[in-house]
Design an enzyme around this catalytic site. Sequence first.
Site, PDB file in Angstrom:
ATOM      1  N   ASP A  25     -37.486  30.947 -74.048  1.00 42.58           N
ATOM      2  CA  ASP A  25     -38.839  30.811 -74.602  1.00 42.58           C
ATOM      3  C   ASP A  25     -39.648  29.800 -73.791  1.00 42.58           C
ATOM      4  O   ASP A  25     -40.842  29.621 -74.025  1.00 42.58           O
ATOM      5  CB  ASP A  25     -38.801  30.476 -76.096  1.00 42.58           C
ATOM      6  CG  ASP A  25     -38.116  29.146 -76.398  1.00 42.58           C
ATOM      7  OD1 ASP A  25     -37.569  28.520 -75.464  1.00 42.58           O
ATOM      8  OD2 ASP A  25     -38.110  28.743 -77.574  1.00 42.58           O
ATOM      9  N   LYS A  37     -30.316  33.823 -78.322  1.00 41.53           N
ATOM     10  CA  LYS A  37     -30.070  32.370 -78.408  1.00 41.53           C
ATOM     11  C   LYS A  37     -30.935  31.795 -79.528  1.00 41.53           C
ATOM     12  O   LYS A  37     -32.108  32.155 -79.648  1.00 41.53           O
ATOM     13  CB  LYS A  37     -30.385  31.687 -77.079  1.00 41.53           C
ATOM     14  CG  LYS A  37     -30.156  30.172 -77.134  1.00 41.53           C
ATOM     15  CD  LYS A  37     -30.154  29.529 -75.762  1.00 41.53           C
ATOM     16  CE  LYS A  37     -31.513  29.195 -75.235  1.00 41.53           C
ATOM     17  NZ  LYS A  37     -32.347  28.326 -76.097  1.00 41.53           N
ATOM     18  N   GLU A  80     -28.429  20.552 -74.375  1.00 43.27           N
ATOM     19  CA  GLU A  80     -29.582  20.082 -73.592  1.00 43.27           C
ATOM     20  C   GLU A  80     -29.895  18.620 -73.908  1.00 43.27           C
ATOM     21  O   GLU A  80     -29.909  18.209 -75.081  1.00 43.27           O
ATOM     22  CB  GLU A  80     -30.811  20.951 -73.908  1.00 43.27           C
ATOM     23  CG  GLU A  80     -32.065  20.477 -73.164  1.00 43.27           C
ATOM     24  CD  GLU A  80     -33.222  21.465 -73.171  1.00 43.27           C
ATOM     25  OE1 GLU A  80     -33.080  22.578 -73.706  1.00 43.27           O
ATOM     26  OE2 GLU A  80     -34.278  21.099 -72.617  1.00 43.27           O
TER      27      GLU A  80
END
Length: 301
Positions: A62, A130, A197
Amino acid sequence: MSLTSFPGTNSSPNGAPITKITMPALTDMKRQGKPISALTAYDYATSRLADEAGIDFILVGDSLAMVILGHENTLAVTVDEMIHHTRAVRRAVHRALVVSDMPFGSYNSVAEGLANAVRFVKEAGAEAVKTEGPRIELVHALTEAEIPVVAHLGLTPQSVHRMGGYRVQARTAETVLQLKADAHALADAGAGAIVLEGIPREAAAQITAELPVPTIGIGAGPDCDGQILVFHDLLNLTFAPPAKFVRRYADAGTLIRSAIEHYREDVEHRAFPSDEESYHLPEAVRKALDDMQQAATLRKA
Ligand code: KIV
């Protein structure tokens, strides 16, 4: 239908055999200690290049809201836009696993998440979706519905407003323990891989060592089972200073700008196109045309 006659799964467009990367193949790679290379891509040409370069896992992230559509963050991109881009990537990719990001607001309930994930698989050809955050119930439901899931923990960009910006997460003992518990719960619920992340290397290393499924790091240090970068960061196609974890492997931004400047100058100086870059009439047609034009001039005189 026999498995061996399933169309398009085991050969490239030029007929060369390929071994398709699947979600279970990523777990096999972890077991074998083979690092997983992952990259985002959003269109036909770049995902084809990534696939041909041997990338294992292509994420239609995204992040396309920012790097393709020019939004300030990832929140604005819609399911329809993500599907549109995933279709283009799907047409290009023959080997890598194609994963689509479920955009912000598309999985607020399990029912909504399931319905949208089915669209990614049916309408766009995604091989997995995801989701960000510890959405345990949703991951379980998607797995039950035969939709492989990549989970995403740590700095989850869809939570930018809650986090108060893009900040490194899990910096205290308590938050590292919470992150580990979330990662285990997601793996138990069926997540096939977990993107980590923006977390300290030490936390990522512990999670990677404990989980049965692969971790894919971005700003999480070198001990993850794989690494992912945003395509535009890798190639300097962004317009802001890069994050600490970004390594720029080429300066495509400078290359593209200079090529376009060169083209503009050539047009302005009538140096493009040349005679060799032009189509020509055959000699016989040229002569016939001259004769016809001469005859018309004589008739007028
Ligand atoms: O959208 C994206 O590009 C991502 C990666 C940074 C993992 O989620």
